[in-house]
Design a protein around this motif. Structure first.
Motif, PDB file in Angstrom:
ATOM      1  N   MET B  33      49.514  47.223  51.355  1.00  0.00           N
ATOM      2  CA  MET B  33      48.690  48.436  51.480  1.00  0.00           C
ATOM      3  C   MET B  33      47.699  48.275  52.623  1.00  0.00           C
ATOM      4  N   HIS B  34      47.085  47.090  52.694  1.00  0.00           N
ATOM      5  CA  HIS B  34      46.103  46.829  53.745  1.00  0.00           C
ATOM      6  C   HIS B  34      46.767  46.873  55.121  1.00  0.00           C
ATOM      7  N   ARG B  35      47.937  46.243  55.216  1.00  0.00           N
ATOM      8  CA  ARG B  35      48.643  46.213  56.502  1.00  0.00           C
ATOM      9  C   ARG B  35      48.967  47.629  56.971  1.00  0.00           C
ATOM     10  N   VAL B  36      49.493  48.436  56.021  1.00  0.00           N
ATOM     11  CA  VAL B  36      49.903  49.794  56.377  1.00  0.00           C
ATOM     12  C   VAL B  36      48.683  50.683  56.648  1.00  0.00           C
ATOM     13  N   ALA B  37      47.700  50.642  55.748  1.00  0.00           N
ATOM     14  CA  ALA B  37      46.587  51.592  55.836  1.00  0.00           C
ATOM     15  C   ALA B  37      45.591  51.231  56.934  1.00  0.00           C
ATOM     16  N   VAL B  38      45.369  49.934  57.156  1.00  0.00           N
ATOM     17  CA  VAL B  38      44.362  49.523  58.135  1.00  0.00           C
ATOM     18  C   VAL B  38      45.002  49.194  59.488  1.00  0.00           C
ATOM     19  N   ASP B  39      46.031  48.349  59.479  1.00  0.00           N
ATOM     20  CA  ASP B  39      46.585  47.865  60.750  1.00  0.00           C
ATOM     21  C   ASP B  39      47.573  48.834  61.389  1.00  0.00           C
ATOM     22  N   VAL B  40      48.462  49.415  60.582  1.00  0.00           N
ATOM     23  CA  VAL B  40      49.526  50.233  61.173  1.00  0.00           C
ATOM     24  C   VAL B  40      49.056  51.665  61.437  1.00  0.00           C
ATOM     25  N   HIS B  41      48.541  52.338  60.385  1.00  0.00           N
ATOM     26  CA  HIS B  41      48.229  53.759  60.537  1.00  0.00           C
ATOM     27  C   HIS B  41      46.757  54.055  60.818  1.00  0.00           C
ATOM     28  N   HIS B  42      45.905  53.042  60.698  1.00  0.00           N
ATOM     29  CA  HIS B  42      44.457  53.233  60.887  1.00  0.00           C
ATOM     30  C   HIS B  42      43.900  54.349  60.023  1.00  0.00           C
ATOM     31  N   TRP B  43      44.414  54.434  58.787  1.00  0.00           N
ATOM     32  CA  TRP B  43      43.871  55.433  57.861  1.00  0.00           C
ATOM     33  C   TRP B  43      42.465  55.032  57.416  1.00  0.00           C
ATOM     34  N   LEU B  44      42.256  53.732  57.246  1.00  0.00           N
ATOM     35  CA  LEU B  44      40.977  53.212  56.756  1.00  0.00           C
ATOM     36  C   LEU B  44      40.540  52.044  57.629  1.00  0.00           C
ATOM     37  N   THR B  45      39.212  51.796  57.662  1.00  0.00           N
ATOM     38  CA  THR B  45      38.741  50.572  58.302  1.00  0.00           C
ATOM     39  C   THR B  45      38.825  49.447  57.274  1.00  0.00           C
ATOM     40  N   ASP B  46      38.628  48.220  57.768  1.00  0.00           N
ATOM     41  CA  ASP B  46      38.630  47.055  56.890  1.00  0.00           C
ATOM     42  C   ASP B  46      37.618  47.228  55.758  1.00  0.00           C
ATOM     43  N   LYS B  47      36.416  47.640  56.133  1.00  0.00           N
ATOM     44  CA  LYS B  47      35.336  47.802  55.151  1.00  0.00           C
ATOM     45  C   LYS B  47      35.673  48.904  54.141  1.00  0.00           C
ATOM     46  N   GLN B  48      36.220  50.013  54.658  1.00  0.00           N
ATOM     47  CA  GLN B  48      36.600  51.106  53.748  1.00  0.00           C
ATOM     48  C   GLN B  48      37.660  50.644  52.758  1.00  0.00           C
ATOM     49  N   PHE B  49      38.582  49.809  53.229  1.00  0.00           N
ATOM     50  CA  PHE B  49      39.633  49.343  52.338  1.00  0.00           C
ATOM     51  C   PHE B  49      39.048  48.524  51.191  1.00  0.00           C
ATOM     52  N   THR B  50      38.124  47.600  51.491  1.00  0.00           N
ATOM     53  CA  THR B  50      37.539  46.816  50.392  1.00  0.00           C
ATOM     54  C   THR B  50      36.674  47.705  49.513  1.00  0.00           C
ATOM     55  N   ASP B  51      36.011  48.710  50.099  1.00  0.00           N
ATOM     56  CA  ASP B  51      35.254  49.672  49.288  1.00  0.00           C
ATOM     57  C   ASP B  51      36.182  50.366  48.294  1.00  0.00           C
ATOM     58  N   VAL B  52      37.317  50.826  48.795  1.00  0.00           N
ATOM     59  CA  VAL B  52      38.282  51.525  47.954  1.00  0.00           C
ATOM     60  C   VAL B  52      38.765  50.607  46.826  1.00  0.00           C
ATOM     61  N   TYR B  53      38.989  49.346  47.170  1.00  0.00           N
ATOM     62  CA  TYR B  53      39.399  48.389  46.137  1.00  0.00           C
ATOM     63  C   TYR B  53      38.300  48.249  45.079  1.00  0.00           C
TER      64      TYR B  53
END
Lengths: 197, 178
Positions: B33-53
């Motif tokens: 999920m992190h690879r796709v959402a942050v690295d590939v599609h830039h849907w979320l930033t790193d910080k946003q991803f951990t926030d969402v978690y």
């Protein structure tokens, strides 16, 4: 149907008078909304202890099956369980109960985060929560690793490490890694069991 | 990759495929999920991803609902709905077929081998999940300590995990996590 009916319901009784779709929906919604940090404990309590819809053994067997299949375990379990009692409509009712209400809460949380996520205090709070949540996940990892360490299962531990490096450090795509790792691991496990037998 | 494509369609395809490889449950798929959402599609930033978690952990319901939040961030209500269904339905239907097949056959032997073979993979994936999230979150000494203490407490006590999340939130609010 009164919920305080005698708890004699074993599988055959359930087949003659299974819970209604509404009952399934409500029961799973309740378990799900009680489940902070995982629903499994509450699902076991609800299905086995409270409603007597399954014996503990049946529950364990079904869960084992859903655990080795891919996807969210508890969702798989709910779907399989609902369909056993009331066919496909039962599966959909139980699934909607499990996922619907907490997903609505999640959408509200998402909307709030979207709106207020930049507020500094909230950012700090979420950072702190994340740190603790990561610790909880690591605890699960350690608990699952313990049997491998106790058995001195070197091959298992090396497999684990290889996956960790490939996915966590090298950031390779999951599908590609698993399409290699799953057949390999099954072949190794099978060969070792044959050797041991 | 292809940011011109309809994001809802991308969500559906991404999570439907991902779910089939989530061995051991939703938490095993977090690195992907992190690879796709942050690295590939830039849907979320790193910080946003951990926030969402963190938000997903604070909320009731199955762990898989982190995809509801990711979907919502990408495409609002439609995104939330599609991501959730895409992550849940394909494997649930698969589970249904397999359970019916196994109920009819008495060949309970091969699942035991498959299960034993999948255990180390699933632990490795969860370890990778923790590592990827920690890289973003555990950047101060206090943050690392919080993670270690939560891990130890969860391992050796039966303390309700919610208290540890609350404790983490309080330390964060006090500005100690960074």
């Amino acid at each position: 149907m009164p919920s305080d009916s005698p708890p004699a319901a074993t599988a055959p009784d359930l087949l003659t008078s299974p819970p209604t779709l509404v009952e399934l929906f409500l029961a799973f919604a309740k378990m799900s909304l009680a489940g902070f940090g995982g629903v499994l404990v509450w699902a076991r309590r609800g299905i086995v202890d409270q409603h007597k819809w399954m014996t503990a053994d049946e529950f364990n067997e079904t869960f084992a099956l859903c655990h080795f299949l891919p996807g969210p375990n508890i969702v798989n379990l709910t779907f399989v369980f609902g369909s056993r009692l009331r066919g496909l409509p039962g599966a959909v009712a139980a699934f909607s109960g499990l996922v619907g209400p907490p997903a609505l809460i999640m959408v509200v949380m998402g909307a709030l985060y979207h709106r207020y996520g930049e507020i500094d205090a909230l950012r700090r709070i979420l950072s702190g929560v994340a740190c603790a949540a990561i610790g909880l996940m690591l605890a699960v990892v350690f608990r699952m690793m313990t049997p491998l360490i106790k058995r001195r299962d070197l091959i298992g531990l090396l497999t684990l490490l290889a996956i960790f490096v490939a996915i966590g450090v090298l950031r390779l795509p999951l599908a590609a890694v698993l399409l290699v790792a799953i057949p390999l691991s099954i072949a190794i496990t099978y060969a070792r069991r044959k050797e041991a037998a | 990759m292809n940011s011109d494509a309809n994001p809802v369609f991308t969500l559906a395809l991404t999570f439907a495929v991902m779910s089939l490889f989530a061995i051991g449950g939703a938490n095993s798929a977090i690195p992907e999920m992190h690879r796709v959402a942050v690295d590939v599609h830039h849907w979320l930033t790193d910080k946003q991803f951990t926030d969402v978690y963190a938000i997903a952990q604070l909320s009731p319901g199955p762990n898989v609902l982190i995809v509801t939040l990711i979907g919502y961030s990408v495409a609002g209500l439609a995104g939330a709905l599609v991501a959730t269904l895409a992550m849940c339905v394909p494997t649930a239907v698969l589970a249904l077929f397999v359970s019916r097949f196994l109920a009819r056959s008495s060949h309970a032997r091969w699942p035991a081998v498959v299960q034993a073979a999948l255990v180390p993979l699933s632990i490795g994936l969860m370890g990778a999940s923790g590592f990827i999230l920690a890289r973003t979150s555990d950047r101060t000494v206090v943050a690392v300590l919080m993670t270690v203490v939560a891990a130890v407490l969860a391992s050796v006590t039966k303390l309700n995990p919610l208290w540890m999340l609350v404790a983490g939130g309080c330390l964060g609010f006090a500005g100690l996590i960074g």
